[in-house]
Design a protein around this motif. Sequence first.
Motif, mmCIF file in Angstrom:
data_model
loop_
_atom_site.group_PDB
_atom_site.id
_atom_site.type_symbol
_atom_site.label_atom_id
_atom_site.label_comp_id
_atom_site.label_asym_id
_atom_site.label_seq_id
_atom_site.Cartn_x
_atom_site.Cartn_y
_atom_site.Cartn_z
ATOM 1 N N LEU B 132 0.600 -1.181 0.029
ATOM 2 C CA LEU B 132 0.164 0.153 -0.017
ATOM 3 C C LEU B 132 0.840 1.447 -0.278
ATOM 4 O O LEU B 132 0.222 2.351 0.295
ATOM 5 C CB LEU B 132 -0.965 -0.061 1.130
ATOM 6 C CG LEU B 132 -1.903 -1.211 1.315
ATOM 7 C CD1 LEU B 132 -2.876 -0.920 2.414
ATOM 8 C CD2 LEU B 132 -2.565 -1.471 0.127
ATOM 9 N N GLY B 133 2.092 1.160 -0.262
ATOM 10 C CA GLY B 133 2.921 2.163 -0.282
ATOM 11 C C GLY B 133 2.574 3.479 -1.119
ATOM 12 O O GLY B 133 3.162 4.588 -0.773
ATOM 13 N N GLY B 134 2.045 3.195 -2.275
ATOM 14 C CA GLY B 134 1.632 4.253 -3.053
ATOM 15 C C GLY B 134 0.364 5.226 -2.321
ATOM 16 O O GLY B 134 0.132 6.143 -3.021
ATOM 17 N N LEU B 135 -0.008 4.926 -1.447
ATOM 18 C CA LEU B 135 -1.225 5.599 -0.619
ATOM 19 C C LEU B 135 -0.575 6.673 0.631
ATOM 20 O O LEU B 135 0.080 5.897 1.429
ATOM 21 C CB LEU B 135 -2.176 4.653 -0.033
ATOM 22 C CG LEU B 135 -2.943 3.826 -0.950
ATOM 23 C CD1 LEU B 135 -4.023 3.000 -0.161
ATOM 24 C CD2 LEU B 135 -3.615 4.707 -2.273
ATOM 25 N N ASP B 136 -0.705 7.713 0.410
ATOM 26 C CA ASP B 136 -0.012 8.655 1.448
ATOM 27 C C ASP B 136 -1.277 8.546 2.598
ATOM 28 O O ASP B 136 -2.408 8.051 2.478
ATOM 29 C CB ASP B 136 0.141 10.072 0.851
ATOM 30 C CG ASP B 136 -1.173 10.861 0.332
ATOM 31 O OD1 ASP B 136 -2.257 10.276 0.773
ATOM 32 O OD2 ASP B 136 -1.093 11.709 -0.523
ATOM 33 N N LEU B 137 -1.033 9.805 3.704
ATOM 34 C CA LEU B 137 -1.872 9.491 4.918
ATOM 35 C C LEU B 137 -3.312 9.988 4.372
ATOM 36 O O LEU B 137 -4.179 9.368 5.242
ATOM 37 C CB LEU B 137 -1.069 10.454 5.867
ATOM 38 C CG LEU B 137 -1.810 10.301 7.518
ATOM 39 C CD1 LEU B 137 -1.856 8.773 7.908
ATOM 40 C CD2 LEU B 137 -1.303 11.342 8.523
ATOM 41 N N ASP B 138 -3.387 10.982 3.599
ATOM 42 C CA ASP B 138 -4.812 11.422 3.207
ATOM 43 C C ASP B 138 -5.391 10.406 2.503
ATOM 44 O O ASP B 138 -6.504 10.339 2.805
ATOM 45 C CB ASP B 138 -4.418 12.718 2.261
ATOM 46 C CG ASP B 138 -5.923 13.150 1.893
ATOM 47 O OD1 ASP B 138 -6.662 13.483 2.887
ATOM 48 O OD2 ASP B 138 -6.108 13.046 0.783
ATOM 49 N N ASP B 139 -4.888 9.883 1.972
ATOM 50 C CA ASP B 139 -5.599 8.473 0.918
ATOM 51 C C ASP B 139 -5.948 7.393 2.033
ATOM 52 O O ASP B 139 -7.256 7.139 2.124
ATOM 53 C CB ASP B 139 -4.445 7.802 0.083
ATOM 54 C CG ASP B 139 -4.130 8.430 -1.378
ATOM 55 O OD1 ASP B 139 -5.411 9.321 -1.852
ATOM 56 O OD2 ASP B 139 -3.302 8.500 -1.754
ATOM 57 N N VAL B 140 -5.065 6.948 3.070
ATOM 58 C CA VAL B 140 -5.250 6.149 3.930
ATOM 59 C C VAL B 140 -6.471 6.379 4.817
ATOM 60 O O VAL B 140 -7.341 5.717 5.084
ATOM 61 C CB VAL B 140 -3.945 5.616 4.516
ATOM 62 C CG1 VAL B 140 -4.493 4.820 5.729
ATOM 63 C CG2 VAL B 140 -3.022 5.101 3.819
ATOM 64 N N LEU B 141 -6.429 7.710 5.324
ATOM 65 C CA LEU B 141 -7.406 8.081 6.259
ATOM 66 C C LEU B 141 -8.915 8.276 5.608
ATOM 67 O O LEU B 141 -9.835 8.060 6.081
ATOM 68 C CB LEU B 141 -7.142 9.406 7.061
ATOM 69 C CG LEU B 141 -5.801 9.108 7.927
ATOM 70 C CD1 LEU B 141 -5.509 10.476 8.586
ATOM 71 C CD2 LEU B 141 -6.127 8.062 9.081
ATOM 72 N N GLY B 142 -8.561 8.694 4.427
ATOM 73 C CA GLY B 142 -9.774 8.961 3.564
ATOM 74 C C GLY B 142 -10.563 7.681 3.462
ATOM 75 O O GLY B 142 -11.798 7.502 3.525
ATOM 76 N N MET B 143 -9.855 6.612 3.059
ATOM 77 C CA MET B 143 -10.409 5.372 2.795
ATOM 78 C C MET B 143 -10.818 4.616 3.786
ATOM 79 O O MET B 143 -12.064 4.077 3.997
ATOM 80 C CB MET B 143 -9.540 4.355 2.172
ATOM 81 C CG MET B 143 -9.198 4.930 0.328
ATOM 82 S SD MET B 143 -8.620 3.395 -0.366
ATOM 83 C CE MET B 143 -9.940 2.278 -0.450
ATOM 84 N N ILE B 144 -10.196 4.835 5.088
ATOM 85 C CA ILE B 144 -10.660 4.335 6.132
ATOM 86 C C ILE B 144 -12.025 4.765 6.668
ATOM 87 O O ILE B 144 -13.130 4.104 7.034
ATOM 88 C CB ILE B 144 -9.782 4.625 7.307
ATOM 89 C CG1 ILE B 144 -8.202 3.780 7.274
ATOM 90 C CG2 ILE B 144 -10.437 4.268 8.605
ATOM 91 C CD1 ILE B 144 -7.255 3.808 8.231
ATOM 92 N N ARG B 146 -14.374 6.074 4.736
ATOM 93 C CA ARG B 146 -15.301 5.646 3.679
ATOM 94 C C ARG B 146 -15.699 4.148 4.091
ATOM 95 O O ARG B 146 -17.007 3.880 4.163
ATOM 96 C CB ARG B 146 -14.922 5.657 2.412
ATOM 97 C CG ARG B 146 -14.413 7.211 1.891
ATOM 98 C CD ARG B 146 -15.451 7.932 1.154
ATOM 99 N NE ARG B 146 -15.170 9.150 0.511
ATOM 100 C CZ ARG B 146 -15.840 10.033 0.293
ATOM 101 N NH1 ARG B 146 -17.031 10.072 0.609
ATOM 102 N NH2 ARG B 146 -15.365 11.204 -0.397
#
Lengths: 157, 157
Positions: B132-144, B146
């Motif tokens: 999942l290295g391509g995901l930054d903190l914003d992506d990760v928290l955003g997906m969590i 949703r």
Amino acid sequence: MSIKPANAKPEEPLSKERLRLWLKLLKASNLVEEEIRRRLRARHASTLPRFDVMSALSRAPEGLKMSEISKLLRVSNGNITGIVDKLTEEGFALRVSVPGDRRAHQVCLTERGKSAFAELAAAHESWIDEILGGLDLDDVLGMIQRLDHLTTSLGDH
Amino acid sequence: MSIKPANAKPEEPLSKERLRLWLKLLKASNLVEEEIRRRLRARHASTLPRFDVMSALSRAPEGLKMSEISKLLRVSNGNITGIVDKLTEEGFALRVSVPGDRRAHQVCLTERGKSAFAELAAAHESWIDEILGGLDLDDVLGMIQRLDHLTTSLGDH
DNA sequence: TATTTTTATTTCAAGCTTGAAATTTCATGC
DNA sequence: GCATGAAATTTCAAGCTTGAAATAAAAATA
């Protein structure tokens, strides 16, 4: 690719958050998948693998070779052999020999297979609509966007 | 719960988007899962089900009953029987009889099981971080966020 | 106490999945 | 033509998964 500034905070929390994301992603995906499997079995005496193969075939009126199916669905060849066997026994699919190549077979849906799949596909779509009913358009588009991002970054592997 | 206003547009596009979301969610989840399975097999001669059971056991120092494991992992009882059999053969787990109840057994990790799991868990976490290295903190928290929304709405089923 | 019901677990058949080995056929180069 | 390697598929053993049936023990009830 995200750039890590020189004064970045320690990476540790991000890696924990990534793990948390993965566990949630897996859980959500499994919950939906199990429900679909359950309904396919209970209401249509079918299975997800069979549905997937029929779905691939339904998009190829001229049929698909075994290896094309396994490539499309990203599963092994031997696996497709068994599933197509089942579909054939059930009268939903047919192996047609390929003129120029005695090794290969085109697999096609029978008329019965086509109409059975049409019914399954309609049910499937409405199940998803029901199961994901709690998500509004903003949720759905937001997740799709994030997932595209994820899938792109996964493609690099 | 989203309220549908009286003048809502036809639902059709939303249902199509939900289906699209589901297909993408399933694809992403399967890609990651396959990679994890591959690495568990190739690098640690193990499997995801075994890892999941060990993970549950590692959080219960006093052990878990078979039925507790199957409830935690949301799989059938018979399934757990087989996996615990394997873990026992491999020397990673142990069935201990429960004092007051001759039907039940507590399953515990052996010392060997604990250290094997510690190693697996560390590898697993770093794999996820890499995959999942391509995901930054914003992506990760955003997906969590949703996904939490989704899982909550799934829980209603 | 004796009967019934519930609970904990195992066993079993059927199906999916994989990766590896085996077959058969095709294509290429000699 | 013939041998060699590549390609398409099947077969196979091992493992996971389920739901249903079987066991066995505990709990509840008559």
